[in-house]
Write a protein that holds these residues in place. Structure first.
Motif, PDB file in Angstrom:
ATOM      1  N   UNK A  78      27.392 -15.914  16.613  1.00 10.91           N
ATOM      2  CA  UNK A  78      27.164 -14.765  15.732  1.00 10.91           C
ATOM      3  C   UNK A  78      28.414 -14.125  15.145  1.00 10.91           C
ATOM      4  N   UNK A  79      29.536 -14.150  15.852  1.00  8.24           N
ATOM      5  CA  UNK A  79      30.748 -13.530  15.306  1.00  8.24           C
ATOM      6  C   UNK A  79      31.291 -14.285  14.100  1.00  8.24           C
ATOM      7  N   UNK A  80      30.840 -15.515  13.897  1.00  8.98           N
ATOM      8  CA  UNK A  80      31.286 -16.304  12.751  1.00  8.98           C
ATOM      9  C   UNK A  80      30.481 -15.994  11.490  1.00  8.98           C
ATOM     10  N   UNK A  81      29.388 -15.280  11.626  1.00  7.10           N
ATOM     11  CA  UNK A  81      28.449 -15.087  10.519  1.00  7.10           C
ATOM     12  C   UNK A  81      29.105 -14.567   9.241  1.00  7.10           C
ATOM     13  N   UNK A  82      30.059 -13.607   9.287  1.00  9.28           N
ATOM     14  CA  UNK A  82      30.650 -13.123   8.033  1.00  9.28           C
ATOM     15  C   UNK A  82      31.281 -14.216   7.176  1.00  9.28           C
ATOM     16  N   UNK A  83      31.740 -15.301   7.788  1.00  3.58           N
ATOM     17  CA  UNK A  83      32.349 -16.377   7.006  1.00  3.58           C
ATOM     18  C   UNK A  83      31.324 -17.096   6.131  1.00  3.58           C
ATOM     19  N   UNK A  84      30.060 -17.071   6.530  1.00  6.35           N
ATOM     20  CA  UNK A  84      29.024 -17.776   5.774  1.00  6.35           C
ATOM     21  C   UNK A  84      28.864 -17.200   4.369  1.00  6.35           C
ATOM     22  N   UNK A  85      29.150 -15.909   4.211  1.00  2.64           N
ATOM     23  CA  UNK A  85      29.000 -15.280   2.900  1.00  2.64           C
ATOM     24  C   UNK A  85      30.005 -15.825   1.895  1.00  2.64           C
ATOM     25  N   UNK A  86      31.115 -16.378   2.376  1.00  5.68           N
ATOM     26  CA  UNK A  86      32.149 -16.921   1.491  1.00  5.68           C
ATOM     27  C   UNK A  86      32.107 -18.436   1.385  1.00  5.68           C
ATOM     28  N   UNK A  87      31.369 -19.101   2.284  1.00  7.70           N
ATOM     29  CA  UNK A  87      31.424 -20.554   2.383  1.00  7.70           C
ATOM     30  C   UNK A  87      30.550 -21.231   1.333  1.00  7.70           C
ATOM     31  N   UNK A  88      31.042 -22.380   0.837  1.00  8.70           N
ATOM     32  CA  UNK A  88      30.220 -23.220  -0.028  1.00  8.70           C
ATOM     33  C   UNK A  88      29.230 -24.026   0.795  1.00  8.70           C
ATOM     34  N   UNK A  89      29.626 -24.357   2.032  1.00  8.14           N
ATOM     35  CA  UNK A  89      28.789 -25.138   2.941  1.00  8.14           C
ATOM     36  C   UNK A  89      29.372 -25.005   4.338  1.00  8.14           C
ATOM     37  N   UNK A  90      28.607 -25.447   5.325  1.00  8.74           N
ATOM     38  CA  UNK A  90      29.030 -25.370   6.722  1.00  8.74           C
ATOM     39  C   UNK A  90      28.838 -26.728   7.388  1.00  8.74           C
ATOM     40  N   UNK A 116      22.741 -23.615  11.674  1.00  4.74           N
ATOM     41  CA  UNK A 116      21.590 -24.080  10.901  1.00  4.74           C
ATOM     42  C   UNK A 116      20.796 -22.899  10.347  1.00  4.74           C
ATOM     43  N   UNK A 117      20.468 -21.954  11.216  1.00  2.00           N
ATOM     44  CA  UNK A 117      19.593 -20.857  10.824  1.00  2.00           C
ATOM     45  C   UNK A 117      20.279 -19.895   9.862  1.00  2.00           C
ATOM     46  N   UNK A 118      21.555 -19.588  10.101  1.00  3.65           N
ATOM     47  CA  UNK A 118      22.239 -18.633   9.235  1.00  3.65           C
ATOM     48  C   UNK A 118      22.554 -19.261   7.877  1.00  3.65           C
ATOM     49  N   UNK A 119      22.902 -20.544   7.856  1.00  2.00           N
ATOM     50  CA  UNK A 119      23.150 -21.211   6.579  1.00  2.00           C
ATOM     51  C   UNK A 119      21.907 -21.167   5.698  1.00  2.00           C
ATOM     52  N   UNK A 120      20.726 -21.326   6.290  1.00  3.82           N
ATOM     53  CA  UNK A 120      19.489 -21.246   5.510  1.00  3.82           C
ATOM     54  C   UNK A 120      19.308 -19.852   4.917  1.00  3.82           C
ATOM     55  N   UNK A 121      19.668 -18.834   5.697  1.00  2.89           N
ATOM     56  CA  UNK A 121      19.537 -17.468   5.198  1.00  2.89           C
ATOM     57  C   UNK A 121      20.471 -17.203   4.022  1.00  2.89           C
ATOM     58  N   UNK A 122      21.673 -17.779   4.094  1.00  6.95           N
ATOM     59  CA  UNK A 122      22.643 -17.568   3.021  1.00  6.95           C
ATOM     60  C   UNK A 122      22.467 -18.561   1.876  1.00  6.95           C
ATOM     61  N   UNK A 123      21.526 -19.501   2.025  1.00  3.46           N
ATOM     62  CA  UNK A 123      21.246 -20.428   0.942  1.00  3.46           C
ATOM     63  C   UNK A 123      22.337 -21.440   0.686  1.00  3.46           C
ATOM     64  N   UNK A 124      23.075 -21.842   1.732  1.00  3.05           N
ATOM     65  CA  UNK A 124      24.148 -22.823   1.560  1.00  3.05           C
ATOM     66  C   UNK A 124      23.847 -24.064   2.399  1.00  3.05           C
ATOM     67  N   UNK A 125      24.311 -25.237   1.966  1.00  9.89           N
ATOM     68  CA  UNK A 125      24.064 -26.455   2.730  1.00  9.89           C
ATOM     69  C   UNK A 125      24.763 -26.417   4.085  1.00  9.89           C
ATOM     70  N   UNK A 126      24.170 -27.092   5.059  1.00 12.26           N
ATOM     71  CA  UNK A 126      24.791 -27.210   6.381  1.00 12.26           C
ATOM     72  C   UNK A 126      24.459 -28.565   6.974  1.00 12.26           C
ATOM     73  N   UNK A 127      25.458 -29.157   7.614  1.00 15.80           N
ATOM     74  CA  UNK A 127      25.290 -30.385   8.380  1.00 15.80           C
ATOM     75  C   UNK A 127      25.892 -30.123   9.757  1.00 15.80           C
TER      76      UNK A 127
END
Length: 564
Positions: free
Chosen positions: A499-511, A523-534
């Motif tokens: 969870x402490x990494x979550x703020x980075x998702x707002x800036x990321x193109x993908x994870x 997986x779950x947070x990337x879906x919320x932010x609408x960015x691809x994740x592998x």
């Protein structure tokens, strides 16, 4: 490894930038992989920053390879239970004291709920946490020994979510959620909050008691988290089967009516009304050696919203729109059939438990600020007693050393710290032993989410965790120290996220992560932010390098290196 003709031109900086050093290391690994043995490599760096391999020779006096033998019978997983929260080797006191306490609290909670005990082994292998789930041969004995009364509970909480999510919710899981929300969570919050002010003045026995209370409460929390929120991936699997059988063919035929959904996962994105909050008790690692998010922000002088990364990116709004459009397309396709009601029921319960899983993840570490304060005070007490030299040496003690009458432990502390630093450089496998039924279930779910089974040549393969396709430059993030260097539009590559990494998702193109599965935080947070994740790539942090241009395909589960 030899350096080429690179010279320091002045100043206190290093000869190489972090990006160049990472690129050199990646190229050297490729050379060793090509020859099948470690190489002594000579290289050069040109004016444009491009690396040239000049020659390579087999290395002599190579250290003995590290053995990754299972610590016991059965299979041992690094990516299960607490493993997702431990992206690096554990410190000795955490493994020797907190892990057994958390495990004890978990097992006691399981027994109170179900009437049976299903213990799991845990061990540190080369410093890395591994857990052994019950094997298919021992689990029936645990379930069928003694009274048969627990069997309906186990069926409804463990097996039924995989075939009848709504029935499991009605029978057991909904009650567990309410028990967690209305009874346990207020008690856990009270314990963490009311004890915070007392830790600074408590004596050693009181500090030890506080640590044990919080750790056992965290274990109890882990049971609710595993049973209720942990059912999310099972419900997702049922939705995936329904999508594949009853929706995918028809939606493909009506492609003009449907946005590029990227599979069933689009139905599980954009569910939160606003981005997850930044919480001071969020952690980067469950190991109490690592500071909490609140401590990191305080040390930088940041406010909770100081870096502006809690704002919802445009992609998050797109995720909401894509989900709503996909839901509407599915309902149009099923209109007038009995399957429409089944779809609505499946969708509602899968979306609810996806949100519950992330909600429970956020407060799992409510007690960690208190644990950190207790550890600091214990370290201060033992420093005054001459047991250790520095306060933070406490993390490299064992439980038996946590007493003021213990003999000096500095030699042992120095040795354990050196071992831990060395172990942080290791590539720890995800599995020791034979893959269990649980692992196969995650693989099957990943296959159901994958848009294609053909990976491009040279691509890394993982679990397709959040749909979409994005191109950007890699940023390897190992710890909070790297957070400030993360730039808008970069691809976040990490061993794991919490969870402490979550703020980075707002800036990321993908994870992209080394560990994790379709129920993981990334997986779950990337879906919320609408960015691809592998996720679950195994070694993306080793195979990729900061600054490298890649394309991340969250539909196929691939990461393709691009030509600059």
């Amino acid at each position: 490894m030899r350096r080429g003709q690179v010279r320091r031109t002045g100043g206190a900086g290093g000869v190489l930038t972090a990006e160049s050093a990472t690129a050199v290391a990646a190229d050297v690994r490729n050379v060793a992989r090509h020859f099948g043995t470690p190489q002594d490599v000579e290289w050069a760096l040109d004016r444009n920053g491009r690396i040239h391999i000049l020659q390579a020779r087999p290395m002599t006096a190579v250290p003995e390879p590290v053995s990754w033998k299972p610590p016991g019978k059965g299979v041992w997983l690094r990516n299960f239970r607490m493993g997702e929260w431990l992206p690096e080797p554990v410190t000795p006191l955490f493994m020797d004291w907190l892990v057994p306490l958390i495990d004890k609290g978990y097992n006691e909670a399981v027994f109170r709920s179900s009437g049976i005990s299903i213990p799991m082994g845990h061990a540190a292998v080369n410093g890395w946490y591994f857990v052994a789930p019950p094997s298919p041969t021992t689990l029936p004995h645990m379930l069928f020994s003694g009274s048969l009364r627990p069997l309906p509970y186990i069926f409804n909480s463990v097996l039924r979510p995989m075939v009848d999510p709504a029935g499991a919710d009605r029978a057991v899981l909904g009650g567990l959620e309410q028990e967690w929300r209305n009874v346990f969570l207020p008690r856990y919050r009270s314990l963490a909050a009311t004890r915070l002010t007392g830790a600074g003045t408590a004596n050693l026995p009181e500090l030890i008691s506080l640590v044990e209370q919080i750790a056992r409460a965290a274990g109890e929390y882990l049971w609710y988290f595993s049973a209720a929120g942990g059912a999310a991936w099972k419900m997702e699997a049922v939705l995936a089967r329904f999508w594949r059988k009853h929706l995918a063919p028809g939606l493909k035929e009506r492609q003009q009516e449907t946005p590029d959904a990227g599979g069933y996962q689009v139905l599980l994105g954009g569910l939160m009304p606003k981005p997850p909050p930044r919480l001071p008790h969020a952690v980067y690692s469950l190991d109490w050696y690592q500071p909490t998010a609140g401590e990191e922000q305080q040390s930088r002088g940041d406010g909770v919203e100081a870096d502006g990364r809690n704002a919802a990116p445009a992609a998050a709004a797109t995720a909401v729109e894509r989900r709503q459009a996909a839901e509407a397309a599915c309902r149009r396709l099923l209109q007038g059939t009995r399957r429409l009601g089944r779809f609505d029921t499946l969708l509602a319960v899968a979306q609810h438990y996806a949100l519950l899983r992330e909600e429970q993840a956020r407060d799992f570490t409510l007690g960690w600020p208190l644990l950190r304060r207790c550890a600091a005070q214990i370290g201060a007490e033992l420093t005054l007693a001459g047991v250790i030299d520095r306060q933070d040496d406490v993390y490299f003690l064992t439980r038996a050393d946590v007493r003021t009458d213990a003999p000096p432990q500095q030699d042992a502390v120095s040795r354990r710290r050196a071992d831990w630093l060395r172990q942080r450089k290791l590539d720890a496998p995800l599995i020791l032993g034979t893959l269990p039924i649980l692992g196969n279930a995650f693989e099957r779910l990943a296959d159901a989410a994958r848009s294609t089974r053909k990976a491009p040549p040279g691509a890394l393969l993982g679990h397709p965790a959040s749909p979409g396709r994005a191109r950007g430059r890699v940023r390897i993030v190992d710890s909070p120290a790297d957070f400030s260097s993360f730039q808008q539009g970069e691809v976040l590559v990490a061993r794991a996220t919490a969870p402490a990494w979550t703020p980075l998702f707002a800036s990321a193109a993908a994870v992209v992560t080394d560990t994790g599965n379709l129920a993981a935080h990334a997986s779950l947070v990337a879906r919320e932010y609408g960015i691809p994740a592998v996720v679950g790539t195994g070694n993306a942090t080793r195979m990729l390098r900061t600054g490298q241009l890649v394309t991340v395909d969250g539909n196929a589960g691939t990461i393709e290196p691009d030509e600059d």
